[in-house]
Design an enzyme around this catalytic site. Structure first.
Site, short mmCIF file in Angstrom:
data_model
loop_
_atom_site.label_atom_id
_atom_site.label_comp_id
_atom_site.label_asym_id
_atom_site.label_seq_id
_atom_site.Cartn_x
_atom_site.Cartn_y
_atom_site.Cartn_z
N HIS A 18 0.81 -1.22 0.00
CA HIS A 18 0.00 0.00 0.00
C HIS A 18 0.84 1.27 0.00
O HIS A 18 0.31 2.38 -0.10
CB HIS A 18 -0.93 0.01 1.21
CG HIS A 18 -2.25 0.66 0.95
ND1 HIS A 18 -2.59 1.24 -0.26
CD2 HIS A 18 -3.35 0.83 1.74
CE1 HIS A 18 -3.80 1.73 -0.21
NE2 HIS A 18 -4.30 1.50 1.00
N ASP A 34 -2.40 1.70 -4.80
CA ASP A 34 -3.66 2.05 -4.16
C ASP A 34 -4.71 0.98 -4.46
O ASP A 34 -4.51 0.09 -5.30
CB ASP A 34 -4.16 3.42 -4.63
CG ASP A 34 -4.23 3.55 -6.15
OD1 ASP A 34 -4.67 2.58 -6.79
OD2 ASP A 34 -3.87 4.60 -6.68
#
Length: 495
Positions: A465, A469
């Site tokens: 992350h 995204d």
């Protein structure tokens, strides 16, 4: 006066005998050193009729310590699994010396010297440290032999086991096996573009270069063709033979009974377990983003059914994994950030040109993740060939370092054991991984709102992350699912 005359006569007699001795010996052998008779020398006439022979002896060469070189990936110790030589054996260059097990892979160590094994430093299952001698080799006499490091037969992705060649001001890096392959095919290494780390030339690079020159289509690595089963007996022979009994049912695997000792036990972490500790500890530093979905494989199940017999006729078992892997590669072309890595300082994103897609395997030695190199260049059948090869090597614990390193993206087929959803852990330095559940036959509605039988598989994705995204992961998953639910659409994007 008489004493002087007698002394002179004896001196002349000795000179005459010495001259006869030289003439006698020169008829048997020439070039013999000159022997001087001293006053007290006793001459035996019978020696003149004797034969003289020149004797020689073989000098032994220097004894060199054969050291374990750095096999890369930060490995500092290995376990000696098997010796292929014993003390007193004669070895030549590239002969196998032993097999060692690191926390990454099994590696065969080969000799760079011609000579005789004088000493083995380790027993089987002993721990050998990098930089320490494995064996002593008495080399053959001749020019001085340079103290060189041992050669790793498997092309590993490390610095020290590669030999270097100065070509036009820069170094061409390749293993001796790769150099031998290039020499056999009359290929100059300076003309080959290496795809390994730091531009190292791999075996696949030589094969791809050779294919471009000849126009041939070569498999990524050689494999042993599996012979198809013999054809059924003819009707005439079957009529004369008694009717065969139906094949017995497949017996259930025998599960050994656990032995209860009632005592605690301790064993050190080593091998693949030690590697898992290191990898998973590094993975904890990555913030994982999870995404899950289900895929309808009904059409793919039908397509595989049609292609299965054709593939087996070519000697290759066709599973669903080649389709999963190829669909992932096609998706990575649209979302290259999933086929990337970040540097240690997390300041740069490194986009990988090759799709080296790994497959998590459960073996007797633990979890292994070999990868199929350059999936973007392979057909579904060629991927199946590679998977067959890696599964065979994995079952026998013979996967090499080249198979286990260099991965850029990973799929875990945990569903082959059981389960539907999972939470896969990213393998650094990769940034994404997918886990596939078992295929289930479930009711689903079709386009006409009719309940039909569908083959459903669940997929669980994890992404880094820090650079990926949720929307990117979801779009990639949707594209991957579309390829599998409509496998004919993959044909449009195949190269």
């Amino acid at each position: 006066m008489a004493a002087v005359t007698r002394g002179s006569f004896q001196f002349m007699r000795r000179l005459l005998l010495a001259h006869r001795y030289k003439r006698c010996c020169s008829r048997v052998q020439t070039g013999r050193p000159d022997y001087t008779l001293h006053p007290h020398t006793v001459f035996i006439p019978q020696l003149c009729s004797s034969r003289f022979f020149r004797t020689s002896y073989v000098t032994s060469g220097p004894i060199l310590p054969f050291k374990l070189s750095d096999i890369g990936e930060g490995i500092m110790e290995v376990t000696v699994k098997e010796w292929y030589v014993k003390e007193g054996d004669k070895v030549s260059q590239f002969d196998s010396i032993c097999e060692v097990q690191s926390d990454k892979a099994s590696v065969t160590i080969t000799s760079r010297y011609d000579g005789v094994i004088k000493k083995l430093y380790y027993e089987v299952d002993a721990i050998a440290l990098v930089g320490t001698p494995l064996v002593d080799i008495e080399t053959e006499p001749g020019p001085e032999v340079a103290h060189e490091e041992d050669v790793v037969e498997t092309p590993a992705m490390s610095n020290d086991e590669h030999t270097h060649q100065q070509i036009k001001g820069h170094k061409t890096q390749a293993t001796p096996a790769v150099r031998r392959l290039a020499m056999e095919n009359t290929i100059k290494l300076s003309e080959v573009v290496g795809t390994g780390r730091d531009g190292r030339i791999l075996k696949e690079d030589i094969l791809n270069f050779l294919a471009k020159q000849t126009g041939a289509i070569l498999p990524p690595t050689p494999f042993h063709e599996i012979q198809p089963p013999p054809p059924a007996a003819s009707a005439s022979s079957s009529a004369s033979m008694p009717k065969a009994k139906p094949p017995p049912s497949v017996p259930l695997p025998v599960i050994s009974r656990p032995v209860f000792t009632g005592k605690d036990s301790t064993e050190p972490l080593k091998g693949f377990h030690k590697a898992m500790v290191k990898t998973m500890t590094a993975a904890l530093k990555i913030p994982h983003f999870g995404y899950k979905d289900e895929v309808d494989l009904t059409r793919l199940v039908q397509l595989r059914k049609e292609l299965k017999d054709l593939s087996e006729a070519r000697g290759v078992k066709l599973s669903y994994m080649p389709f999963f892997i190829k669909a992932a590669s096609l998706g990575l072309l649209h979302f290259p950030i999933l086929n990337a890595s970040v540097d240690e300082a997390v300041q740069n994103i490194i986009y990988k040109a090759s799709h080296n897609i790994g497959l998590a395997m459960d073996t007797s030695k633990g979890l292994l993740v070999p990868n199929v190199k350059n999936v973007q260049l392979l057909s579904v059948f060629e991927i199946a060939v590679e998977l067959n090869r890696m599964q065979t090597l994995g079952a026998t614990g013979q996967l090499g370092t080249a198979d286990l390193t260099g991965g850029t993206f990973t799929l875990s087929n945990i569903g082959s054991i059981g389960g539907t959803y999972a939470k896969p852990v990213i393998l650094p330095p990769e940034v994404a991984i997918g886990a596939l559940g078992k295929i289930q036959v479930l009711p689903r509605f079709n386009s006409r709102d009719e309940v039909v039988k569908a083959y459903i598989i669940n997929v669980s994705w994890s992404a880094d992350h820090r650079i990926i995204d949720g929307a990117t992961m979801a779009r990639f998953s949707n594209l991957w699912r579309d390829y599998l639910e409509n496998p004919a659409s993959m044909v449009l994007d195949l190269k």
